[in-house]
Design a protein around this motif. Structure first.
Motif, mmCIF file in Angstrom:
data_model
loop_
_atom_site.group_PDB
_atom_site.id
_atom_site.type_symbol
_atom_site.label_atom_id
_atom_site.label_comp_id
_atom_site.label_asym_id
_atom_site.label_seq_id
_atom_site.Cartn_x
_atom_site.Cartn_y
_atom_site.Cartn_z
ATOM 1 N N MET A 1 15.733 5.035 -15.506
ATOM 2 C CA MET A 1 15.162 4.215 -14.429
ATOM 3 C C MET A 1 15.065 5.037 -13.160
ATOM 4 S SD MET A 1 16.689 0.737 -12.689
ATOM 5 C CE MET A 1 18.012 1.606 -11.846
ATOM 6 N N LYS A 2 13.964 4.875 -12.447
ATOM 7 C CA LYS A 2 13.813 5.522 -11.150
ATOM 8 C C LYS A 2 13.137 4.566 -10.182
ATOM 9 C CE LYS A 2 9.783 7.972 -12.987
ATOM 10 N NZ LYS A 2 9.217 9.297 -13.267
ATOM 11 N N ARG A 3 13.100 4.961 -8.937
ATOM 12 C CA ARG A 3 12.496 4.101 -7.917
ATOM 13 C C ARG A 3 10.979 4.143 -8.026
ATOM 14 N NH1 ARG A 3 14.436 5.054 -1.866
ATOM 15 N NH2 ARG A 3 16.370 4.398 -2.904
ATOM 16 N N ALA A 4 10.338 2.988 -7.859
ATOM 17 C CA ALA A 4 8.883 2.910 -7.918
ATOM 18 C C ALA A 4 8.264 3.668 -6.751
ATOM 19 C CB ALA A 4 8.434 1.459 -7.894
ATOM 20 N N THR A 5 7.099 4.235 -6.992
ATOM 21 C CA THR A 5 6.331 4.937 -5.966
ATOM 22 C C THR A 5 5.226 4.025 -5.457
ATOM 23 O OG1 THR A 5 6.759 7.078 -7.020
ATOM 24 C CG2 THR A 5 4.896 6.951 -5.494
ATOM 25 N N LEU A 6 5.067 3.951 -4.142
ATOM 26 C CA LEU A 6 3.995 3.153 -3.549
ATOM 27 C C LEU A 6 2.878 4.078 -3.095
ATOM 28 C CD1 LEU A 6 5.955 0.600 -1.318
ATOM 29 C CD2 LEU A 6 5.254 0.362 -3.697
ATOM 30 N N CYS A 7 1.662 3.794 -3.547
ATOM 31 C CA CYS A 7 0.527 4.579 -3.073
ATOM 32 C C CYS A 7 0.245 4.217 -1.617
ATOM 33 C CB CYS A 7 -0.697 4.313 -3.942
ATOM 34 S SG CYS A 7 -1.625 2.835 -3.478
ATOM 35 N N PRO A 8 -0.489 5.052 -0.863
ATOM 36 C CA PRO A 8 -0.814 4.721 0.529
ATOM 37 C C PRO A 8 -1.624 3.429 0.641
ATOM 38 C CG PRO A 8 -1.246 7.048 0.071
ATOM 39 C CD PRO A 8 -0.968 6.395 -1.250
ATOM 40 N N GLU A 9 -1.356 2.659 1.656
ATOM 41 C CA GLU A 9 -2.068 1.406 1.896
ATOM 42 C C GLU A 9 -3.574 1.627 2.005
ATOM 43 O OE1 GLU A 9 -2.962 -2.580 3.053
ATOM 44 O OE2 GLU A 9 -1.060 -1.797 2.298
ATOM 45 N N ARG A 10 -3.994 2.775 2.540
ATOM 46 C CA ARG A 10 -5.420 3.035 2.753
ATOM 47 C C ARG A 10 -6.218 3.104 1.439
ATOM 48 N NH1 ARG A 10 -5.836 8.336 1.394
ATOM 49 N NH2 ARG A 10 -3.949 9.613 1.601
ATOM 50 N N LEU A 11 -5.531 3.270 0.319
ATOM 51 C CA LEU A 11 -6.236 3.341 -0.957
ATOM 52 C C LEU A 11 -6.630 1.969 -1.490
ATOM 53 C CD1 LEU A 11 -4.253 6.129 -2.853
ATOM 54 C CD2 LEU A 11 -6.332 6.328 -1.455
ATOM 55 N N LEU A 12 -6.135 0.912 -0.859
ATOM 56 C CA LEU A 12 -6.476 -0.444 -1.292
ATOM 57 C C LEU A 12 -7.739 -0.934 -0.595
ATOM 58 C CD1 LEU A 12 -3.012 -2.258 -1.280
ATOM 59 C CD2 LEU A 12 -4.183 -1.194 -3.208
ATOM 60 N N PRO A 13 -8.456 -1.871 -1.198
ATOM 61 C CA PRO A 13 -9.602 -2.498 -0.523
ATOM 62 C C PRO A 13 -9.138 -3.240 0.737
ATOM 63 C CG PRO A 13 -9.553 -3.054 -2.865
ATOM 64 C CD PRO A 13 -8.248 -2.401 -2.555
ATOM 65 N N GLU A 14 -10.083 -3.552 1.577
ATOM 66 C CA GLU A 14 -9.763 -4.307 2.780
ATOM 67 C C GLU A 14 -9.241 -5.691 2.412
ATOM 68 O OE1 GLU A 14 -13.115 -4.468 5.331
ATOM 69 O OE2 GLU A 14 -13.205 -2.299 5.683
ATOM 70 N N HIS A 15 -8.501 -6.291 3.354
ATOM 71 C CA HIS A 15 -7.950 -7.624 3.115
ATOM 72 C C HIS A 15 -9.068 -8.620 2.823
ATOM 73 C CE1 HIS A 15 -3.709 -6.999 4.254
ATOM 74 N NE2 HIS A 15 -4.198 -6.038 5.012
ATOM 75 N N ALA A 16 -8.873 -9.426 1.793
ATOM 76 C CA ALA A 16 -9.839 -10.458 1.413
ATOM 77 C C ALA A 16 -9.112 -11.517 0.605
ATOM 78 C CB ALA A 16 -10.987 -9.862 0.604
ATOM 79 N N VAL A 17 -9.707 -12.700 0.551
ATOM 80 C CA VAL A 17 -9.150 -13.783 -0.262
ATOM 81 C C VAL A 17 -10.228 -14.202 -1.259
ATOM 82 C CG1 VAL A 17 -8.088 -16.071 -0.269
ATOM 83 C CG2 VAL A 17 -7.755 -14.543 1.696
ATOM 84 N N PRO A 18 -10.284 -13.535 -2.408
ATOM 85 C CA PRO A 18 -11.341 -13.870 -3.368
ATOM 86 C C PRO A 18 -11.105 -15.228 -3.995
ATOM 87 C CG PRO A 18 -9.784 -12.335 -4.352
ATOM 88 C CD PRO A 18 -9.398 -12.473 -2.897
ATOM 89 N N PRO A 19 -12.177 -15.892 -4.401
ATOM 90 C CA PRO A 19 -12.001 -17.137 -5.171
ATOM 91 C C PRO A 19 -11.502 -16.793 -6.563
ATOM 92 C CG PRO A 19 -14.307 -16.486 -5.130
ATOM 93 C CD PRO A 19 -13.578 -15.524 -4.231
ATOM 94 N N PRO A 20 -11.055 -17.786 -7.333
ATOM 95 C CA PRO A 20 -10.645 -17.500 -8.710
ATOM 96 C C PRO A 20 -11.767 -16.797 -9.474
ATOM 97 C CG PRO A 20 -10.028 -19.726 -8.111
ATOM 98 C CD PRO A 20 -10.884 -19.206 -6.990
ATOM 99 N N TRP A 21 -11.405 -15.800 -10.244
ATOM 100 C CA TRP A 21 -12.413 -15.053 -10.988
ATOM 101 C C TRP A 21 -13.038 -15.950 -12.057
ATOM 102 C CZ3 TRP A 21 -13.673 -10.990 -8.419
ATOM 103 C CH2 TRP A 21 -12.720 -10.377 -7.613
ATOM 104 N N PRO A 22 -14.306 -15.715 -12.387
ATOM 105 C CA PRO A 22 -14.991 -16.589 -13.347
ATOM 106 C C PRO A 22 -14.290 -16.599 -14.694
ATOM 107 C CG PRO A 22 -16.314 -14.636 -12.821
ATOM 108 C CD PRO A 22 -15.178 -14.645 -11.877
ATOM 109 N N GLY A 23 -14.285 -17.774 -15.314
ATOM 110 C CA GLY A 23 -13.593 -17.925 -16.595
ATOM 111 C C GLY A 23 -14.510 -18.429 -17.684
ATOM 112 N N ARG A 24 -14.021 -18.305 -18.915
ATOM 113 C CA ARG A 24 -14.794 -18.755 -20.078
ATOM 114 C C ARG A 24 -13.825 -19.176 -21.175
ATOM 115 N NH1 ARG A 24 -15.113 -13.720 -23.180
ATOM 116 N NH2 ARG A 24 -14.205 -12.076 -21.879
#
Length: 324
Positions: A1-24
């Motif tokens: 076991m080791k400590r998790a690594t966090l990637c830089p925040e800048r690599l994520l998309p901008e803040h957004a609140v998407p609706p539920p993804w389409p389902g089937r």
């Protein structure tokens, strides 16, 4: 076991609140399984599958799947009896694991990056242990692996209900006594440490999910029988036999990320570190002030840890290819 690594925040998309993804709805082995697709935003994205917890649904992964769409082509399924999937014949961890395996085989997308929260974490551990050919990496968020001190879970108060011969009817009656808005609030209070992190859109979606449960006659039975099956699985884990989840965890070979919230009210907070110690190639991320559903409460932090895992395993693969 080791400590998790966090990637830089800048690599994520901008803040957004998407609706539920389409389902089937997909008929598989004669039973409808409901699946939501999160389209990848990159041509080289790899397949991922998200598995929710007890009483949850595929909507629990909306934000995290969106944040990871640059690397992962996501699908999230509703387990039998939950969300919009039809009821199943058995509500046990092995039965749910069989359904996940069948879905991966049916979709032809394996091996996948497999994600599981709570009950879905227990299911995913079993899948990764018994079908390593189907799992690239494993991410567990507050996995419901066995613990015996049920005082450490707010669901412990439901254990006497499981002993009643008509427990499903009692649970169904209880549902009718609560307005959807009140039940949704109670569920969020149990699962989330800081409710201010949950936006109004997610609250409204949670209420709508509750309304769907009210309309599904099978839901109360599915919930009670699943909880009963989970408790049985916990007890068997400490008895001799090959089916113990702890024994299975020690056989998992997929690179694994384990995320736990230190304010978890549903699963003993000691379980996440114990899971990371059991799985050989694991990384642990414990989050202060976070509850049972970190992928809902702090999705950006979880996404950074997942990208850290993917970056690390991708680099290891490249080194292996160069050495070969």
């Amino acid at each position: 076991m080791k400590r998790a690594t966090l990637c830089p925040e800048r690599l994520l998309p901008e803040h957004a609140v998407p609706p539920p993804w389409p389902g089937r709805a997909v008929r598989l082995d004669g039973v409808v399984t409901y699946v939501r697709d999160t389209p990848a935003t990159s041509p080289d994205a790899e397949p991922a599958l998200y598995v929710h917890g007890l009483g949850g649904s595929s909507q629990n992964w909306t934000d995290l799947a969106g944040l990871l769409a640059g690397r992962l082509d996501g699908q999230a399924i509703d387990l039998p009896g939950f969300g919009r999937s039809e009821p199943g014949h058995r509500y046990t961890v092995p039965a749910f694991a069989e359904r996940v395996v069948r879905w991966i085989e049916h979709s032809g997308r394996g091996p996948v990056h497999l994600f599981g929260n709570s009950l879905g974490g227990a299911v995913s551990v079993r899948v990764a242990a018994l079908r390593p050919d189907l799992v690239r990496t494993l991410t567990l968020v507050s996995p419901a692996l066995p613990f015996l001190d049920f005082r450490r879970s707010v669901q412990g108060r439901m254990l006497p209900l499981l002993a009643l011969p008509r427990a499903e009817r009692v649970a169904a009656w209880r549902l009718t006594q609560l307005a959807p808005e009140l039940l949704a609030q109670q569920v969020m209070e149990a699962c989330v440490a800081d409710l201010s992190r949950i936006c109004d859109q997610r609250r409204q979606e949670a209420i709508e999910e509750i309304r769907i449960r009210y309309e599904a006659e099978h839901y109360a039975a599915a919930y009670v029988r699943t909880l009963r099956g989970l408790v049985s699985c916990f007890l068997r884990a400490y008895l001799p036999g090959a089916g113990s989840l702890w024994r299975l965890a020690r056989t998992v070979r997929a690179p694994t990320l384990v995320v736990g919230g230190l304010q978890d009210r549903l699963v003993d907070v000691r379980v996440a570190p114990q899971t990371a110690r059991a799985i050989p190639d694991s990384r642990l991320l414990m989050l202060h002030g976070v509850g049972h559903v970190a992928q809902l409460e702090v999705p950006r932090v979880v996404a950074r840890a997942v990208l850290g895992l993917l970056g690390e395993t991708g680099e290891s693969a490249r080194r292996h290819d160069l050495a070969g």
